[in-house]
Design a protein around this motif. Structure first.
Motif, PDB file in Angstrom:
ATOM      1  N   ILE A  47      -4.647  -1.208  -1.903  1.00 47.95           N
ATOM      2  CA  ILE A  47      -4.102  -0.178  -2.947  1.00 47.95           C
ATOM      3  C   ILE A  47      -3.557  -1.089  -4.055  1.00 47.95           C
ATOM      4  CG2 ILE A  47      -3.979   1.649  -1.630  1.00 47.95           C
ATOM      5  CD1 ILE A  47      -0.714   1.199  -1.725  1.00 47.95           C
ATOM      6  N   THR A  48      -3.698  -0.474  -5.162  1.00 49.27           N
ATOM      7  CA  THR A  48      -3.111  -1.248  -6.200  1.00 49.27           C
ATOM      8  C   THR A  48      -2.172  -0.468  -7.116  1.00 49.27           C
ATOM      9  OG1 THR A  48      -5.001  -0.990  -7.688  1.00 49.27           O
ATOM     10  CG2 THR A  48      -4.964  -3.044  -6.432  1.00 49.27           C
ATOM     11  N   ALA A  49      -1.053  -0.852  -7.624  1.00 52.23           N
ATOM     12  CA  ALA A  49      -0.277  -0.113  -8.734  1.00 52.23           C
ATOM     13  C   ALA A  49      -1.144   0.376  -9.737  1.00 52.23           C
ATOM     14  CB  ALA A  49       1.061  -0.943  -9.212  1.00 52.23           C
ATOM     15  N   GLY A  50      -0.890   1.767 -10.378  1.00 50.27           N
ATOM     16  CA  GLY A  50      -1.335   2.207 -11.586  1.00 50.27           C
ATOM     17  C   GLY A  50      -2.883   2.939 -10.993  1.00 50.27           C
ATOM     18  N   SER A  51      -2.731   3.328  -9.694  1.00 50.88           N
ATOM     19  CA  SER A  51      -4.056   3.979  -9.565  1.00 50.88           C
ATOM     20  C   SER A  51      -3.727   5.154  -8.627  1.00 50.88           C
ATOM     21  CB  SER A  51      -5.121   3.161  -8.906  1.00 50.88           C
ATOM     22  OG  SER A  51      -4.686   2.482  -7.758  1.00 50.88           O
ATOM     23  N   ASN A  52      -4.926   5.908  -7.907  1.00 48.69           N
ATOM     24  CA  ASN A  52      -4.735   6.578  -6.814  1.00 48.69           C
ATOM     25  C   ASN A  52      -5.524   6.411  -5.602  1.00 48.69           C
ATOM     26  OD1 ASN A  52      -2.864   8.492  -8.193  1.00 48.69           O
ATOM     27  ND2 ASN A  52      -4.419   9.240  -9.419  1.00 48.69           N
ATOM     28  N   PHE A  53      -5.127   6.734  -4.398  1.00 46.41           N
ATOM     29  CA  PHE A  53      -5.978   6.918  -3.287  1.00 46.41           C
ATOM     30  C   PHE A  53      -6.129   8.202  -2.955  1.00 46.41           C
ATOM     31  CE2 PHE A  53      -6.515   7.055   1.142  1.00 46.41           C
ATOM     32  CZ  PHE A  53      -7.582   6.304   1.201  1.00 46.41           C
ATOM     33  N   GLU A  54      -7.334   8.488  -3.184  1.00 45.23           N
ATOM     34  CA  GLU A  54      -7.606   9.992  -3.068  1.00 45.23           C
ATOM     35  C   GLU A  54      -6.490  10.837  -3.928  1.00 45.23           C
ATOM     36  OE1 GLU A  54      -8.445  11.331   0.889  1.00 45.23           O
ATOM     37  OE2 GLU A  54      -9.563   9.846   1.109  1.00 45.23           O
ATOM     38  N   ALA A  55      -5.775  11.791  -3.524  1.00 44.36           N
ATOM     39  CA  ALA A  55      -4.930  12.498  -4.296  1.00 44.36           C
ATOM     40  C   ALA A  55      -3.555  11.945  -4.352  1.00 44.36           C
ATOM     41  CB  ALA A  55      -4.953  14.141  -3.943  1.00 44.36           C
ATOM     42  N   LEU A  56      -3.274  10.582  -3.652  1.00 44.72           N
ATOM     43  CA  LEU A  56      -2.044  10.165  -3.625  1.00 44.72           C
ATOM     44  C   LEU A  56      -1.685   8.971  -4.643  1.00 44.72           C
ATOM     45  CD1 LEU A  56      -1.970   9.430   0.388  1.00 44.72           C
ATOM     46  CD2 LEU A  56      -1.216  11.446  -0.834  1.00 44.72           C
ATOM     47  N   SER A  57      -0.606   9.288  -5.075  1.00 47.23           N
ATOM     48  CA  SER A  57      -0.292   8.133  -6.167  1.00 47.23           C
ATOM     49  C   SER A  57       0.177   6.933  -5.421  1.00 47.23           C
ATOM     50  CB  SER A  57       1.088   8.770  -7.027  1.00 47.23           C
ATOM     51  OG  SER A  57       1.586   7.564  -7.510  1.00 47.23           O
ATOM     52  N   THR A  58      -0.567   5.923  -5.858  1.00 48.14           N
ATOM     53  CA  THR A  58      -0.302   4.268  -5.290  1.00 48.14           C
ATOM     54  C   THR A  58       0.986   3.816  -5.961  1.00 48.14           C
ATOM     55  OG1 THR A  58      -1.474   3.322  -7.000  1.00 48.14           O
ATOM     56  CG2 THR A  58      -2.724   3.923  -4.701  1.00 48.14           C
ATOM     57  N   ASP A  59       1.529   4.154  -7.141  1.00 50.79           N
ATOM     58  CA  ASP A  59       2.867   3.964  -7.575  1.00 50.79           C
ATOM     59  C   ASP A  59       3.921   4.330  -6.737  1.00 50.79           C
ATOM     60  OD1 ASP A  59       1.732   2.301  -9.777  1.00 50.79           O
ATOM     61  OD2 ASP A  59       2.016   4.131 -11.010  1.00 50.79           O
ATOM     62  N   ASP A  60       3.705   5.795  -6.448  1.00 53.74           N
ATOM     63  CA  ASP A  60       4.776   6.518  -5.539  1.00 53.74           C
ATOM     64  C   ASP A  60       4.898   5.802  -4.040  1.00 53.74           C
ATOM     65  OD1 ASP A  60       6.767   8.422  -4.720  1.00 53.74           O
ATOM     66  OD2 ASP A  60       5.152   9.390  -3.774  1.00 53.74           O
ATOM     67  N   MET A  61       3.590   5.617  -3.694  1.00 53.80           N
ATOM     68  CA  MET A  61       3.581   4.847  -2.597  1.00 53.80           C
ATOM     69  C   MET A  61       4.171   3.345  -2.343  1.00 53.80           C
ATOM     70  SD  MET A  61       0.011   4.218  -0.390  1.00 53.80           S
ATOM     71  CE  MET A  61      -0.733   5.868  -0.415  1.00 53.80           C
ATOM     72  N   LEU A  62       3.964   2.534  -3.134  1.00 51.77           N
ATOM     73  CA  LEU A  62       4.516   1.246  -3.180  1.00 51.77           C
ATOM     74  C   LEU A  62       6.093   1.275  -3.449  1.00 51.77           C
ATOM     75  CD1 LEU A  62       1.424  -0.554  -5.177  1.00 51.77           C
ATOM     76  CD2 LEU A  62       2.021  -0.808  -2.689  1.00 51.77           C
ATOM     77  N   SER A  63       6.328   2.325  -4.242  1.00 47.42           N
ATOM     78  CA  SER A  63       7.902   2.339  -4.503  1.00 47.42           C
ATOM     79  C   SER A  63       8.659   2.548  -3.276  1.00 47.42           C
ATOM     80  CB  SER A  63       7.951   3.212  -5.513  1.00 47.42           C
ATOM     81  OG  SER A  63       9.547   3.485  -5.861  1.00 47.42           O
ATOM     82  N   GLN A  64       8.252   3.653  -2.486  1.00 48.08           N
ATOM     83  CA  GLN A  64       8.960   4.190  -1.438  1.00 48.08           C
ATOM     84  C   GLN A  64       8.689   2.831  -0.253  1.00 48.08           C
ATOM     85  OE1 GLN A  64       8.084   8.168   0.269  1.00 48.08           O
ATOM     86  NE2 GLN A  64       7.102   8.670  -1.503  1.00 48.08           N
ATOM     87  N   ILE A  65       7.452   2.455  -0.332  1.00 41.91           N
ATOM     88  CA  ILE A  65       7.384   1.588   0.965  1.00 41.91           C
ATOM     89  C   ILE A  65       8.448   0.480   0.443  1.00 41.91           C
ATOM     90  CG2 ILE A  65       5.947  -0.469   1.865  1.00 41.91           C
ATOM     91  CD1 ILE A  65       3.576   1.580   1.428  1.00 41.91           C
ATOM     92  N   ASP A  66       8.586  -0.027  -0.729  1.00 39.53           N
ATOM     93  CA  ASP A  66       9.352  -1.117  -0.923  1.00 39.53           C
ATOM     94  C   ASP A  66      11.015  -0.793  -0.758  1.00 39.53           C
ATOM     95  OD1 ASP A  66       9.919  -3.745  -2.283  1.00 39.53           O
ATOM     96  OD2 ASP A  66      11.044  -2.457  -4.129  1.00 39.53           O
TER      97      ASP A  66
END
Length: 87
Positions: A47-66
């Motif tokens: 995954i990369t920032a600034g995109s989506n994986f299906e309906a999931l925001s990758t920015d949100d995903m990466l921020s929470q994982i961090d």
């Protein structure tokens, strides 16, 4: 970043994402019955920032994982679909 994405066995709109290879069973997830059983949705997904994986925001995903080592996300329901989420 590569992540493993899991979906709730009881609520197909709830997702948990972790860094690829992390044992999701060892996480201290919130006390939510929908998170007690998780099924793999996509393993070792790039995954990369600034995109989506299906309906999931990758920015949100990466921020929470961090911040907490995992991401909890609720996908928006898709009209006309039963039991699946796509974007």
């Amino acid at each position: 970043m590569n992540v493993d994405i899991y979906v709730s066995a009881t609520n197909s709109l709830k997702f948990v994402s972790v860094p690829a290879g992390q044992n999701v069973a060892l996480l201290s997830l919130p006390n939510d019955p929908d998170l007690s059983t998780l099924n793999p949705r996509s393993l070792d997904q790039a995954i990369t920032a600034g995109s989506n994986f299906e309906a999931l925001s990758t920015d949100d995903m990466l921020s929470q994982i961090d911040k907490q080592g995992y991401a909890l996300q609720l996908a928006p329901p898709m009209v006309g679909r039963s039991g699946s989420v796509s974007g």
